[in-house]
Design an enzyme around this catalytic site. Sequence first.
Site, PDB file in Angstrom:
ATOM      1  N   LYS A   1       0.819  -1.215   0.000  1.00  0.00           N
ATOM      2  CA  LYS A   1       0.000   0.000   0.000  1.00  0.00           C
ATOM      3  C   LYS A   1       0.854   1.266   0.000  1.00  0.00           C
ATOM      4  O   LYS A   1       0.420   2.289  -0.507  1.00  0.00           O
ATOM      5  CB  LYS A   1      -0.997  -0.021   1.158  1.00  0.00           C
ATOM      6  CG  LYS A   1      -2.115  -1.034   0.892  1.00  0.00           C
ATOM      7  CD  LYS A   1      -3.349  -0.852   1.728  1.00  0.00           C
ATOM      8  CE  LYS A   1      -4.450  -1.786   1.229  1.00  0.00           C
ATOM      9  NZ  LYS A   1      -5.546  -1.986   2.136  1.00  0.00           N
TER      10      LYS A   1
ATOM     11  N   LYS B   1      -5.052 -10.186  -5.572  1.00  0.00           N
ATOM     12  CA  LYS B   1      -6.113 -10.525  -4.630  1.00  0.00           C
ATOM     13  C   LYS B   1      -7.338  -9.679  -4.941  1.00  0.00           C
ATOM     14  O   LYS B   1      -7.195  -8.494  -5.278  1.00  0.00           O
ATOM     15  CB  LYS B   1      -5.583 -10.181  -3.226  1.00  0.00           C
ATOM     16  CG  LYS B   1      -6.523 -10.461  -2.092  1.00  0.00           C
ATOM     17  CD  LYS B   1      -5.968  -9.895  -0.787  1.00  0.00           C
ATOM     18  CE  LYS B   1      -6.709  -8.668  -0.365  1.00  0.00           C
ATOM     19  NZ  LYS B   1      -6.655  -8.291   1.030  1.00  0.00           N
TER      20      LYS B   1
ATOM     21  N   LYS C   1     -11.250  -4.323  -2.663  1.00  0.00           N
ATOM     22  CA  LYS C   1     -12.157  -3.198  -2.908  1.00  0.00           C
ATOM     23  C   LYS C   1     -11.421  -2.076  -3.636  1.00  0.00           C
ATOM     24  O   LYS C   1     -11.977  -1.391  -4.477  1.00  0.00           O
ATOM     25  CB  LYS C   1     -12.703  -2.671  -1.587  1.00  0.00           C
ATOM     26  CG  LYS C   1     -13.542  -3.672  -0.844  1.00  0.00           C
ATOM     27  CD  LYS C   1     -14.054  -3.051   0.438  1.00  0.00           C
ATOM     28  CE  LYS C   1     -13.943  -3.990   1.611  1.00  0.00           C
ATOM     29  NZ  LYS C   1     -12.669  -3.868   2.357  1.00  0.00           N
TER      30      LYS C   1
HETATM   31  N1  AQP Z   1      -9.540 -11.589  -1.962  1.00  0.00           N
HETATM   32  C1  AQP Z   1      -9.758 -12.106  -0.767  1.00  0.00           C
HETATM   33  N2  AQP Z   1      -9.745 -13.439  -0.612  1.00  0.00           N
HETATM   34  C2  AQP Z   1      -9.994 -13.997   0.609  1.00  0.00           C
HETATM   35  N3  AQP Z   1     -10.254 -13.263   1.698  1.00  0.00           N
HETATM   36  C3  AQP Z   1     -10.263 -11.923   1.585  1.00  0.00           C
HETATM   37  N4  AQP Z   1     -10.485 -10.939   2.466  1.00  0.00           N
HETATM   38  C4  AQP Z   1     -10.387  -9.749   1.842  1.00  0.00           C
HETATM   39  N5  AQP Z   1     -10.101  -9.936   0.543  1.00  0.00           N
HETATM   40  C5  AQP Z   1     -10.020 -11.271   0.347  1.00  0.00           C
HETATM   41  C6  AQP Z   1     -10.773 -11.175   3.882  1.00  0.00           C
HETATM   42  O1  AQP Z   1     -11.712 -10.211   4.333  1.00  0.00           O
HETATM   43  C7  AQP Z   1     -11.386  -9.804   5.663  1.00  0.00           C
HETATM   44  C8  AQP Z   1     -11.133  -8.333   5.813  1.00  0.00           C
HETATM   45  O2  AQP Z   1     -11.031  -7.615   4.673  1.00  0.00           O
HETATM   46  P1  AQP Z   1     -10.786  -6.048   4.708  1.00  0.00           P
HETATM   47  O3  AQP Z   1     -11.701  -5.442   3.741  1.00  0.00           O
HETATM   48  O4  AQP Z   1     -10.838  -5.513   6.077  1.00  0.00           O
HETATM   49  O5  AQP Z   1      -9.302  -5.922   4.333  1.00  0.00           O
HETATM   50  P2  AQP Z   1      -8.601  -6.215   3.012  1.00  0.00           P
HETATM   51  O6  AQP Z   1      -8.068  -7.609   3.080  1.00  0.00           O
HETATM   52  O7  AQP Z   1      -7.611  -5.118   2.837  1.00  0.00           O
HETATM   53  O8  AQP Z   1      -9.746  -6.153   1.915  1.00  0.00           O
HETATM   54  P3  AQP Z   1      -9.701  -5.436   0.539  1.00  0.00           P
HETATM   55  O9  AQP Z   1     -10.940  -5.693  -0.203  1.00  0.00           O
HETATM   56  O10 AQP Z   1      -8.391  -5.783  -0.105  1.00  0.00           O
HETATM   57  O11 AQP Z   1      -9.776  -3.939   0.971  1.00  0.00           O
HETATM   58  P4  AQP Z   1      -8.921  -2.746   0.459  1.00  0.00           P
HETATM   59  O12 AQP Z   1      -8.851  -2.864  -1.046  1.00  0.00           O
HETATM   60  O13 AQP Z   1      -9.678  -1.570   0.915  1.00  0.00           O
HETATM   61  O14 AQP Z   1      -7.594  -2.887   1.126  1.00  0.00           O
HETATM   62  C9  AQP Z   1     -10.121 -10.526   6.049  1.00  0.00           C
HETATM   63  O15 AQP Z   1     -10.464 -11.637   6.838  1.00  0.00           O
HETATM   64  C10 AQP Z   1      -9.536 -10.936   4.730  1.00  0.00           C
HETATM   65  O16 AQP Z   1      -8.767 -12.105   4.864  1.00  0.00           O
END
Ligand code: AQP
Length: 330
Positions: free
Chosen positions: A112, A192, A195
């Site tokens: 990030k 991955k 969002k």
């Molecule tokens: N692609 C994924 N595959 C499996 N598990 C996932 N999780 C997120 N993306 C995947 C699981 O969701 C929980 C928390 O997600 P989060 O939104 O708090 O954090 P993140 O992992 O940073 O999600 P994003 O979508 O990638 O958000 P942004 O883009 O905003 O950083 C966790 O249990 C994670 O394992």
Amino acid sequence: MKRRIFSGIQPTGKLHIGNYLGAIKNWIDLQDDYDCIWGIVDFHSMTVPYDHEGMSSRVLDCAATYLAAGLDPEKCELMIQSRVKEHTELTWILNTVTPISWLERVPTYKDKSKRFSDNVNMGLMDYPVLMAADIILYKAEAVPVGEDQLPHLELTREIVRRFNSTFGDTFPEPKEIVSEGALVRGLDGQAKMSKSLNNCIYIDETPEDIWKKLSTAVTDPQRVRKTDPGDPKVCNIFSLHQLFSSKEDIGYCEHGCKTAGIGCIECKKILAENIAKELAPIREKKTELLHNVDYIKDVLNSGIKYSKKIASKTIEEVYQKIGTTYPFLK
Ligand code: AQP
């Protein structure tokens, strides 16, 4: 007494099928057997540039999605991180036992800080310490997470060890409960699903939109024409089949792909139908819930009250341990 677990999702946008498979679905399976607290971790979502005016609707959307997907307030607690101020209080205390070098090596920080290079803020680096505080504030013994979160959890254990050895045994070392959909890749087939990467199928997506997105999603790059046999092992569409489709559909698509018996479009159509079938009831329930915001409000307020009670007790104990109770003030 049930063992306690905590996990959360940051309201950085609408929740996607990675969040569903990597987190929420697993949470639903655990809610009968554990004392569960599921957070909407809004302070985490501020570590990258965000739309502050939309925060309230994103938090509401997240709560509605939790409930619509099947988290049952009779069995678990839903809360908002910023409403339990002990999360940030404990973060500060944990900061004082966490070497900066531990945080510099965290993969999400490295990723990030490249992606948001004009806003590498302290919060971004401190994200895993806030996450550690989220978990140990409730003395959670385990944390259900996707594979992507494992380095954060390892760091939580290191912080716990450092705190306990400095101030005396206070917190348990939380274990991970890794979910079946451990890592869902995005529609680009590479990164991955995230969002912030615009590579998602959202949980409340309509069947039309699911199809629109899947129709252009990346498959096996070696399979150029329908007559070329493909390799399901390298195809993200096939990985998604394994998470959403029946054994029969998986077998049909695997064989059809390897023998060039079916094309990618047919394979994607079957997947689109299966995803839509699983998500439709959630979408409908969510729409219903968003017409009853008072209910969501009551669920959250009750979860916040429950969480606060545990959190304030932990902080009191931490104050004793770190020497900030000041008997002379009493
Ligand atoms: N692609 C994924 N595959 C499996 N598990 C996932 N999780 C997120 N993306 C995947 C699981 O969701 C929980 C928390 O997600 P989060 O939104 O708090 O954090 P993140 O992992 O940073 O999600 P994003 O979508 O990638 O958000 P942004 O883009 O905003 O950083 C966790 O249990 C994670 O394992």
